[in-house]
Structure formats: structure tokens, C-alpha cells
Design an enzyme around this catalytic site. Structure first.
Site, PDB file in Angstrom:
ATOM      1  N   PRO A 112       0.825  -1.217   0.000  1.00 23.68           N
ATOM      2  CA  PRO A 112       0.000   0.000   0.000  1.00 23.68           C
ATOM      3  C   PRO A 112       0.856   1.263   0.000  1.00 23.68           C
ATOM      4  CG  PRO A 112       0.098  -0.961   2.207  1.00 23.68           C
ATOM      5  CD  PRO A 112       0.792  -1.933   1.287  1.00 23.68           C
ATOM      6  N   SER A 141      -3.939   1.643  -0.272  1.00 22.82           N
ATOM      7  CA  SER A 141      -3.630   2.418   0.936  1.00 22.82           C
ATOM      8  C   SER A 141      -4.855   3.181   1.427  1.00 22.82           C
ATOM      9  CB  SER A 141      -2.520   3.426   0.617  1.00 22.82           C
ATOM     10  OG  SER A 141      -2.465   4.419   1.622  1.00 22.82           O
ATOM     11  N   GLN A 161      -5.884  -1.282   3.253  1.00 22.05           N
ATOM     12  CA  GLN A 161      -5.035  -1.003   4.432  1.00 22.05           C
ATOM     13  C   GLN A 161      -5.554   0.200   5.195  1.00 22.05           C
ATOM     14  OE1 GLN A 161      -2.764   1.952   4.155  1.00 22.05           O
ATOM     15  NE2 GLN A 161      -2.250   1.755   6.320  1.00 22.05           N
ATOM     16  N   TYR A 163      -4.874   2.916   8.695  1.00 24.16           N
ATOM     17  CA  TYR A 163      -4.264   3.393   9.935  1.00 24.16           C
ATOM     18  C   TYR A 163      -5.434   3.561  10.892  1.00 24.16           C
ATOM     19  CZ  TYR A 163      -0.109   4.562   7.170  1.00 24.16           C
ATOM     20  OH  TYR A 163       1.002   4.499   6.370  1.00 24.16           O
ATOM     21  N   THR A 189      -2.026  -1.302   9.601  1.00 25.30           N
ATOM     22  CA  THR A 189      -0.612  -0.925   9.744  1.00 25.30           C
ATOM     23  C   THR A 189      -0.345  -0.548  11.198  1.00 25.30           C
ATOM     24  OG1 THR A 189      -0.494  -0.238   7.448  1.00 25.30           O
ATOM     25  CG2 THR A 189       1.180   0.652   8.915  1.00 25.30           C
ATOM     26  N   LYS A 288       0.430  -5.235   9.531  1.00 26.06           N
ATOM     27  CA  LYS A 288       1.612  -4.841   8.737  1.00 26.06           C
ATOM     28  C   LYS A 288       2.537  -3.962   9.577  1.00 26.06           C
ATOM     29  CE  LYS A 288       2.853  -2.212   4.584  1.00 26.06           C
ATOM     30  NZ  LYS A 288       3.361  -0.919   5.068  1.00 26.06           N
ATOM     31  N   HIS A 312       8.325  -0.541   6.791  1.00 19.03           N
ATOM     32  CA  HIS A 312       7.665   0.555   6.077  1.00 19.03           C
ATOM     33  C   HIS A 312       8.602   1.153   5.014  1.00 19.03           C
ATOM     34  CE1 HIS A 312       3.824   2.835   7.073  1.00 19.03           C
ATOM     35  NE2 HIS A 312       4.265   3.521   6.027  1.00 19.03           N
ATOM     36  N   ASP A 342       7.996  -7.160   3.417  1.00 19.91           N
ATOM     37  CA  ASP A 342       8.351  -6.136   2.424  1.00 19.91           C
ATOM     38  C   ASP A 342       9.508  -5.314   2.939  1.00 19.91           C
ATOM     39  OD1 ASP A 342       7.590  -3.884   3.985  1.00 19.91           O
ATOM     40  OD2 ASP A 342       5.651  -3.663   3.004  1.00 19.91           O
ATOM     41  N   GLY A 344      12.484  -3.111   0.540  1.00 16.39           N
ATOM     42  CA  GLY A 344      13.748  -3.226  -0.189  1.00 16.39           C
ATOM     43  C   GLY A 344      13.794  -4.279  -1.274  1.00 16.39           C
ATOM     44  N   PHE A 345      12.710  -5.000  -1.516  1.00 14.11           N
ATOM     45  CA  PHE A 345      12.743  -6.076  -2.523  1.00 14.11           C
ATOM     46  C   PHE A 345      12.716  -5.480  -3.936  1.00 14.11           C
ATOM     47  CE2 PHE A 345      11.575  -8.185   1.282  1.00 14.11           C
ATOM     48  CZ  PHE A 345      12.029  -9.495   1.153  1.00 14.11           C
ATOM     49  N   ARG A 366       7.877   1.022  -3.739  1.00 20.63           N
ATOM     50  CA  ARG A 366       8.253   2.150  -4.608  1.00 20.63           C
ATOM     51  C   ARG A 366       8.285   1.853  -6.110  1.00 20.63           C
ATOM     52  NH1 ARG A 366      11.288   2.471   0.102  1.00 20.63           N
ATOM     53  NH2 ARG A 366      11.287   4.452   1.233  1.00 20.63           N
TER      54      ARG A 366
END
Ligand SMILES: Cc1cc2nc3c(=O)[nH]c(=O)nc-3n(C[C@H](O)[C@H](O)[C@H](O)COP(=O)(O)O)c2cc1C
Length: 418
Positions: A112, A141, A161, A163, A189, A288, A312, A342, A344-345, A366
Site C-alpha cells: 500500500p 492504501s 489497508q 491506519y 498498519t 503490517k 515501512h 516487504d 527493499g525487494f 516504490r
């Protein structure tokens, strides 16, 4: 090298998908022209840096404080080597996987990302539709600028997702709205109780509320494609973007002075409040932002159906480790709950390393945001196809036909992950 590039670009499914989407959604040839030189996920970042105004690119690319965590998210993959097996018949490779009883075409999905519709035209829809077409998970998101009902109608299998805001009645109303729209999986999250120090965003010129000023005007002038393809097109067709889904009711426009207040107020979210969400939400519940194995154990006790091990993307507490460093311990504490991950993949080999350490699914953030920015839905199709082709090749080279075959015996190096 060029052979490898050609192989990746020549994946039959991928090219078909990218072509189909280019004709379905784009009136001109610009998406495919822009995608010609994009051969891997990182190439989208280079393209997006040119396409997006500096504050927006900075917002997506950025992380917190000294970027220690952001850096670790990539560094960790260099510390884990791979040890292949040879002379294995790998002609029957399949990257299909099952999650919460549903079959998916690949073990990776879209994380998200807030305000995606400011980077790419109708960004949330582009991400959701492309993921749906490819049969991978997309998580919408809660900090989004398109009504959740619209995305649910276009791609009903999307996850949503949230908050969790401080006041319980507002949480209940939001959860009810998400259920009424037809979403079946809710991602809560849990790593964002307060707004982190994102001084890097401010340095890049990104602030909430977005303040129209001379510097922003200049950024618009030197990024005309974004101005016409995304900003003006959105403004003319849909009006000033608002936070549509942070609450049960429509939120404020992105330029409103009260927008910061809309974001704050999550300090009181705790396990007791999570229990109330669990009680209210009948569908699949995923937490998450777990890093500590003890929290994974508690998540299971409090009724979570799955967790996403995540920092995150390095955007919350700087100094926490890459989720890869804690994955094995979290998996051990999580029991039979699916453990997703998740942060950095970027490569097929990154995904294989996570699967070897027990991950059930991987999310990527990203690069998909950049893909939607530079070429809309066709860009996201292309990103998915590239990753599928890369992973398929990597599976063959390491010597497996099914993802379930991946285990720690395929890893090589110092072994801190054992
Ligand atoms: C621009 C941006 C916006 C994000 N917004 C959200 C959000 O609204 N909710 C959330 O849970 N995570 C959010 N994240 C975090 C992602 O879901 C994910 O954890 C992270 O991007 C993964 O790291 P990666 O970008 O290195 O793949 C955001 C990340 C980015 C880059």
C-alpha cells in the site's frame, strides 16, 4: 548481458500483458515508448526521477533521518548468497502460490502506498487493475485520493489497508465502510503510531498540506508531462484530490490546512483497540509492520490471520533492521499464520532469499509507484511482467520447479540468518 536483457523482455506473458494494457488504457503510444528502456524494477526509479517534480519524487524515494534502515533494506540482500543445484530438469517451473486459500500467479504483490494518484493519473486504480489482471495481490492504501468503493468495483480482490484513528466509533464506521465496499482482507498498519521525522521530505520540498508556491510552480514548469498527464488531467476530470478513505467520511483536500490534523491522532492505538477491530472485521485480518518475534506471537493471540514483516520501506523508525534479518525468528514465533514481508525487494533473487527463510509472500512498494507514474497502468503491467520473468529465470538457474522447494540449503554466506 544483452541476451539476458532480451530474455527478460521477451517473456511471452509479460509482453502480451503490457501490449493489452497499453491498447486498453492509453490513447497514444507514450507508455510503450517510455517503457522501451526499462529492463528491471530499478530502471523505473531513474525514469520517475525525470518525470516527477522533485518534491513528489523525494516523497516516494525518501525515508527517515539518516536513512540507516533504508540502506540496510538493500544491504542485507548482498550479505545472503545463493547456492544453486545443477543438472535439475527445470522445464516445469511455476511461480504460482497459495495465500489465505487463494491461488496467485506469483509470490509478490503491491504494497500500500499513500497518495499514489498524485504520482500517476488515477494511480490507485492503475495499480489495482494491473495487479488484478496479473492475478497478484494489490493492497490499497487508506491514505489514498480515490474512493475505496471505486477501486473495489474495478478490482474486487484488492486488499485494503488502514491506519487506526484514536476514537473507537470512527474506527468501527471505517471498518464497516470497507466491508460494505466488498473488500475481504483488511491490512492494519501497526508501525505508525506517530508521524516520523521526515526531514528529507521537507528538504525535497514536500510538505503536507501541499502549498502552492513559486518553487512548486517552477517544478511544474520543468516537469510538463506530469503537469498535463497527471495533475491537470486529475483536476479537470475529478477536481482537487481529497483524502477519501482515512475515515468513514470523505476527508480534506490535499491543499487544506487541516490535512496534518487528519493524519495525526493514532497514539492511543494498542492491542485492546486491535481487539475491537478484530471483533468488527469478519474477513481476513493482516497486521503490517511487525519486526519483533514477540509481537508476531501476540498478533496470533489477538486473532490476526497473517502478518507482514516490514519496516515501512525505512520510512518510520530509523535504525530498525531490515525485515530479512528477523524473518526466521518471526516465522518461528508466528506458528501457522502466513508471514509476508516487504522493504527493499527489487529482484527475483531477493524474493527467493525471503522464501528460503520462510516468507509466504513478498510485497514491493516504490517501483510500482514509479511505474504508475511514468506509464500508468501499462507501466505497472510492465513492472509485474519484468519481475515475473526475472523470477522464472532465477528459479531455473537455482534449480527448482516450485517455490516450496526453496529452503535455507540454497543460501550461502555467513549464516547469521539461521
Ligand atoms: C510513497 C509511499 C507511501 C506509502 N504509504 C503507505 C501507506 O499509506 N500505508 C502503509 O501501510 N504503508 C505505506 N508505505 C509503505 C509501503 O507499504 C511498504 O511497506 C514499503 O514501501 C516497502 O518498501 P519498498 O518501497 O522498499 O518496497 C508507503 C511507502 C511509500 C514509498
Amino acid at each position: 548481458m544483452s541476451d539476458e536483457v532480451r530474455t527478460a523482455g521477451a517473456d511471452a506473458t509479460g509482453n502480451r500483458m503490457a501490449r493489452a494494457s497499453a491498447t486498453a488504457t492509453a490513447p497514444s503510444a507514450w507508455p510503450s515508448r517510455r517503457l522501451r528502456r526499462i529492463f528491471c524494477l530499478d530502471d523505473f526509479e531513474t525514469a520517475a526521477r525525470r518525470f516527477l517534480p522533485r518534491p513528489l519524487f523525494g516523497y516516494v524515494a525518501g525515508a527517515t533521518e539518516n536513512n540507516v534502515t533504508l540502506t540496510d533494506n538493500r544491504a542485507v540482500f548482498d550479505e545472503i548468497g545463493l547456492m544453486p543445484r545443477v543438472l535439475v530438469d527445470v522445464s516445469a517451473r511455476s511461480q504460482e502460490t497459495t495465500l489465505f486459500g487463494r491461488r496467485y500467479a506469483a509470490p509478490f504483490g503491491i504494497a500500500p502506498m499513500g497518495i499514489a494518484a498524485l504520482m500517476g493519473y488515477r494511480g490507485d486504480l492503475a495499480l489495482a487493475r494491473a495487479a488484478s489482471r496479473a492475478n497478484i495481490v494489490n493492497v490499497m492504501s487508506g491514505s489514498s485520493l480515490i474512493r475505496l468503493e471505486e477501486v473495489a468495483a474495478a478490482a474486487p480482490e484488492s486488499w485494503f489497508q488502514i491506519y487506526v484513528p484514536n476514537e473507537s466509533p470512527r474506527v468501527a464506521a471505517l471498518v464497516d465502510r470497507i466491508a460494505a465496499a466488498g473488500f475481504e482482507t483488511l491490512v492494519v498498519t501497526v508501525d505508525s503510531s506517530v508521524v516520523p521525522n521526515r526531514e528529507n521530505n521537507v528538504r525535497a520540498g514536500f510538505k503536507t498540506p501541499l502549498e502552492p508556491n513559486l518553487s512548486l510552480l517552477w517544478q511544474g514548469m520543468i516537469h510538463p508531462f506530469w503537469v498535463f498527464e497527471v495533475f491537470l488531467r486529475t483536476l479537470i476530470r475529478h477536481g482537487m484530490p481529497c483524502f477519501e478513505n482515512n475515515q468513514a467520511e470523505k476527508g480534506v483536500p490535499i491543499v487544506s490546512r487541516t490535512v496534518a490534523r487528519d493524519f495525526s491522532g493514532r497514539e492511543r492505538f494498542d492491542w485492546a483497540e486491535l481487539d475491537r477491530v478484530r471483533e468488527r472485521w469478519r474477513g481476513t485480518l493482516v497486521l503490517k509492520g511487525i519486526l519483533n518475534p514477540e509481537d508476531a506471537r501476540r498478533a496470533r493471540e489477538h486473532g490476526a490471520d497473517g502478518i507482514i514483516v516490514s519496516n515501512h520501506g525505512g520510512r518510520q523508525l530509523d535504525g530498525v533492521p531490515s525485515p530479512m534479518r528477523v524473518l526466521a525468528a518471526v516465522k518461528a514465533a508466528a506458528g501457522d499464520m502466513p508471514v509476508m514481508i516487504d522493504s527493499g525487494f527489487r529482484r527475483g533473487t531477493d524474493i527467493l532469499k525471503a522464501l528460503a527463510l520462510g516468507a509466504d509472500y513478498v510485497f514491493i512498494g516504490r517501483p510500482f509507484n514509479y511505474a504508475a507514474a511514468v506509464a500508468g497502468e501499462a507501466g505497472v503491467d510492465h513492472a509485474i511482467a519484468l519481475m515475473m520473468a526475472e523470477l522464472k529465470a532465477d528459479m531455473g538457474l537455482i534449480g527448482i520447479n516450485r517455490l516450496a522447494e526453496m529452503g535455507p540449503e540454497f543460501l550461502f554466506g555467513q549464516g547469521w540468518w539461521r
